[in-house]
Write an enzyme that holds these catalytic residues in place. Sequence first.
Site, PDB file in Angstrom:
ATOM      1  N   ASP A 123       0.861  -1.189   0.000  1.00 46.59           N
ATOM      2  CA  ASP A 123       0.000   0.000   0.000  1.00 46.59           C
ATOM      3  C   ASP A 123       0.897   1.239   0.000  1.00 46.59           C
ATOM      4  OD1 ASP A 123      -2.296  -1.492   0.137  1.00 46.59           O
ATOM      5  OD2 ASP A 123      -2.725  -1.059   2.237  1.00 46.59           O
ATOM      6  N   MET A 124       0.352   2.377  -0.469  1.00 49.26           N
ATOM      7  CA  MET A 124       1.150   3.611  -0.428  1.00 49.26           C
ATOM      8  C   MET A 124       0.616   4.504   0.677  1.00 49.26           C
ATOM      9  SD  MET A 124       3.779   5.036  -1.512  1.00 49.26           S
ATOM     10  CE  MET A 124       4.294   4.350  -3.084  1.00 49.26           C
ATOM     11  N   GLN A 153      -0.498   7.170  -6.404  1.00 53.93           N
ATOM     12  CA  GLN A 153      -1.570   8.085  -5.986  1.00 53.93           C
ATOM     13  C   GLN A 153      -1.691   9.239  -6.997  1.00 53.93           C
ATOM     14  OE1 GLN A 153       0.671   8.568  -2.459  1.00 53.93           O
ATOM     15  NE2 GLN A 153      -0.836   7.603  -1.114  1.00 53.93           N
ATOM     16  N   ARG A 174      -1.547  -0.551  -8.554  1.00 58.65           N
ATOM     17  CA  ARG A 174      -2.883  -0.073  -8.177  1.00 58.65           C
ATOM     18  C   ARG A 174      -2.883   1.448  -8.309  1.00 58.65           C
ATOM     19  NH1 ARG A 174      -3.879  -0.711  -2.136  1.00 58.65           N
ATOM     20  NH2 ARG A 174      -4.330  -2.889  -2.587  1.00 58.65           N
ATOM     21  N   THR A 216     -10.958   2.923  -7.593  1.00 58.77           N
ATOM     22  CA  THR A 216     -11.747   4.155  -7.396  1.00 58.77           C
ATOM     23  C   THR A 216     -13.225   3.792  -7.314  1.00 58.77           C
ATOM     24  OG1 THR A 216     -12.303   6.336  -8.310  1.00 58.77           O
ATOM     25  CG2 THR A 216     -11.888   4.595  -9.904  1.00 58.77           C
TER      26      THR A 216
HETATM   27  C1  FAD Z   1      -8.872  -0.835  -3.365  1.00 57.73           C
HETATM   28  C2  FAD Z   1      -8.388   0.498  -2.876  1.00 57.73           C
HETATM   29  C3  FAD Z   1      -7.141   0.596  -2.331  1.00 57.73           C
HETATM   30  C4  FAD Z   1      -6.654   1.831  -1.893  1.00 57.73           C
HETATM   31  N1  FAD Z   1      -5.352   1.929  -1.451  1.00 57.73           N
HETATM   32  C5  FAD Z   1      -4.862   3.144  -1.134  1.00 57.73           C
HETATM   33  C6  FAD Z   1      -3.487   3.314  -0.814  1.00 57.73           C
HETATM   34  O1  FAD Z   1      -2.686   2.375  -0.815  1.00 57.73           O
HETATM   35  N2  FAD Z   1      -3.066   4.567  -0.505  1.00 57.73           N
HETATM   36  C7  FAD Z   1      -3.904   5.649  -0.530  1.00 57.73           C
HETATM   37  O2  FAD Z   1      -3.446   6.773  -0.267  1.00 57.73           O
HETATM   38  N3  FAD Z   1      -5.211   5.501  -0.789  1.00 57.73           N
HETATM   39  C8  FAD Z   1      -5.712   4.286  -1.107  1.00 57.73           C
HETATM   40  N4  FAD Z   1      -7.038   4.163  -1.424  1.00 57.73           N
HETATM   41  C9  FAD Z   1      -7.978   5.277  -1.161  1.00 57.73           C
HETATM   42  C10 FAD Z   1      -8.069   6.205  -2.335  1.00 57.73           C
HETATM   43  O3  FAD Z   1      -6.863   6.907  -2.474  1.00 57.73           O
HETATM   44  C11 FAD Z   1      -9.224   7.215  -2.172  1.00 57.73           C
HETATM   45  O4  FAD Z   1      -9.003   7.993  -1.058  1.00 57.73           O
HETATM   46  C12 FAD Z   1     -10.588   6.597  -2.043  1.00 57.73           C
HETATM   47  O5  FAD Z   1     -10.713   5.489  -2.904  1.00 57.73           O
HETATM   48  C13 FAD Z   1     -11.678   7.610  -2.421  1.00 57.73           C
HETATM   49  O6  FAD Z   1     -11.474   8.089  -3.715  1.00 57.73           O
HETATM   50  P1  FAD Z   1     -12.374   7.723  -4.977  1.00 57.73           P
HETATM   51  O7  FAD Z   1     -11.460   7.505  -6.126  1.00 57.73           O
HETATM   52  O8  FAD Z   1     -13.268   6.587  -4.657  1.00 57.73           O
HETATM   53  O9  FAD Z   1     -13.148   9.039  -5.315  1.00 57.73           O
HETATM   54  P2  FAD Z   1     -14.095   9.986  -4.425  1.00 57.73           P
HETATM   55  O10 FAD Z   1     -14.338  11.161  -5.302  1.00 57.73           O
HETATM   56  O11 FAD Z   1     -13.509  10.211  -3.086  1.00 57.73           O
HETATM   57  O12 FAD Z   1     -15.396   9.133  -4.262  1.00 57.73           O
HETATM   58  C14 FAD Z   1     -16.267   8.873  -5.342  1.00 57.73           C
HETATM   59  C15 FAD Z   1     -17.598   8.441  -4.776  1.00 57.73           C
HETATM   60  O13 FAD Z   1     -17.428   7.196  -4.101  1.00 57.73           O
HETATM   61  C16 FAD Z   1     -18.212   7.165  -2.929  1.00 57.73           C
HETATM   62  N5  FAD Z   1     -17.321   7.029  -1.766  1.00 57.73           N
HETATM   63  C17 FAD Z   1     -16.007   7.278  -1.713  1.00 57.73           C
HETATM   64  N6  FAD Z   1     -15.518   7.002  -0.471  1.00 57.73           N
HETATM   65  C18 FAD Z   1     -16.578   6.583   0.257  1.00 57.73           C
HETATM   66  C19 FAD Z   1     -16.750   6.146   1.599  1.00 57.73           C
HETATM   67  N7  FAD Z   1     -15.729   6.077   2.452  1.00 57.73           N
HETATM   68  N8  FAD Z   1     -17.990   5.768   2.005  1.00 57.73           N
HETATM   69  C20 FAD Z   1     -19.013   5.790   1.148  1.00 57.73           C
HETATM   70  N9  FAD Z   1     -18.930   6.200  -0.131  1.00 57.73           N
HETATM   71  C21 FAD Z   1     -17.727   6.595  -0.571  1.00 57.73           C
HETATM   72  C22 FAD Z   1     -19.007   8.457  -2.877  1.00 57.73           C
HETATM   73  O14 FAD Z   1     -20.220   8.210  -3.536  1.00 57.73           O
HETATM   74  C23 FAD Z   1     -18.149   9.393  -3.704  1.00 57.73           C
HETATM   75  O15 FAD Z   1     -18.895  10.412  -4.282  1.00 57.73           O
HETATM   76  C24 FAD Z   1      -7.510   2.965  -1.931  1.00 57.73           C
HETATM   77  C25 FAD Z   1      -8.775   2.857  -2.498  1.00 57.73           C
HETATM   78  C26 FAD Z   1      -9.211   1.658  -3.000  1.00 57.73           C
HETATM   79  C27 FAD Z   1     -10.547   1.598  -3.644  1.00 57.73           C
END
Ligand code: FAD
Length: 298
Positions: A123-124, A153, A174, A216
């Site tokens: 993970d990052m 990221q 990822r 995402t």
């Molecule tokens: C499999 C996976 C692994 C990840 N690993 C890392 C990592 O190693 N390092 C890192 O910095 N980040 C990681 N992340 C987190 C990522 O960076 C984002 O912060 C997170 O995925 C929210 O961004 P988004 O692209 O979904 O877009 P957003 O614009 O944040 O969300 C899009 C839509 O998704 C829904 N949504 C998003 N989050 C939530 C929530 N918590 N509860 C309910 N609905 C929600 C909402 O409807 C929102 O409008 C990971 C995410 C995923 C999916």
Amino acid sequence: MINKLITKTLPLFPKSFVYLFAKKYIAGATLEEAVKVCKLLEAKGACTTIDTLGEFVNSKQQATKETKMSFAVLDAIKENSLNSYLSIKPTSLGLEIDIHFAYSNIKRIVSKAKEMGLFVRLDMENTPYTSKTLDIYKKLRDEQFDNVGFVIQAYLKRSMDDIKSMSKFTPSTRLCKGIYNESPSLAYKDREKIRDNYKELLNYMFENGYYTCIATHDDLLLNYAENLIKEKKISKDKYEFQMLLGVTESLRAKLIANGHKVRVYTPYGIDWYGYSIRRLNENPQMAGHIVKSIFTRK
Ligand SMILES: Cc1cc2nc3c(=O)[nH]c(=O)nc-3n(C[C@H](O)[C@H](O)[C@H](O)COP(=O)(O)OP(=O)(O)OC[C@H]3O[C@@H](n4cnc5c(N)ncnc54)[C@H](O)[C@@H]3O)c2cc1C
């Protein structure tokens, strides 16, 4: 407004109260609970990656304990024939203490996974650890471990350079937006700029044959990725979608129905607190819904 207030004040409440908000995002406190959740997700057509919650460990003793917990996850995946792999946070394995110590813990995990035919993703975390984590990945690849991947990221301004620097490995990557609170000198803050960078990185990864994990829940990016896959005729063995446990389950089901591979990030463990607070801060609306459901429960 009220949702934001709830989310911001949550850390002031006892952990048992916060758990009411958090339990949607975590598989449980034990590995057995995580295995059960993985089996349920597999029955719905998804595969998984298991993460033992814990980060920013500052004692060697604790990092060694975390290393053993990762071994236990690998054993559980094998024993239960799960379609799963392991995600690890380098700081939970000692990266904050000493990079050589962390490297030796991570190498032991990746080496055991390799013997078992399993994959491990680094993970990052936040920017003090970006270069160190990428260096660990490069060193593992130089030592012939091909069962390991990393995360990029899209909010980081450096990410295109980082991803290009990995081309000789044709890595499994990822791609996510990024979740930590970074300074504007290092990270884009504007939602559209982050999306644009996500798209550019995705294009680069596809064009250069990287195994691409599209992590995402953003439906705009999901649509973009689906169209790109069709347009560039990306074969199914070159990409997958990834989502977090408890988030946008209907979007997940739609991707599976459209024939894509979808992996669900399945965290478990007693250290659920920091992870959950980050998830709730990401989506304050969720806090409001949960509060409503708690107070209207009969
Ligand atoms: C499999 C996976 C692994 C990840 N690993 C890392 C990592 O190693 N390092 C890192 O910095 N980040 C990681 N992340 C987190 C990522 O960076 C984002 O912060 C997170 O995925 C929210 O961004 P988004 O692209 O979904 O877009 P957003 O614009 O944040 O969300 C899009 C839509 O998704 C829904 N949504 C998003 N989050 C939530 C929530 N918590 N509860 C309910 N609905 C929600 C909402 O409807 C929102 O409008 C990971 C995410 C995923 C999916």
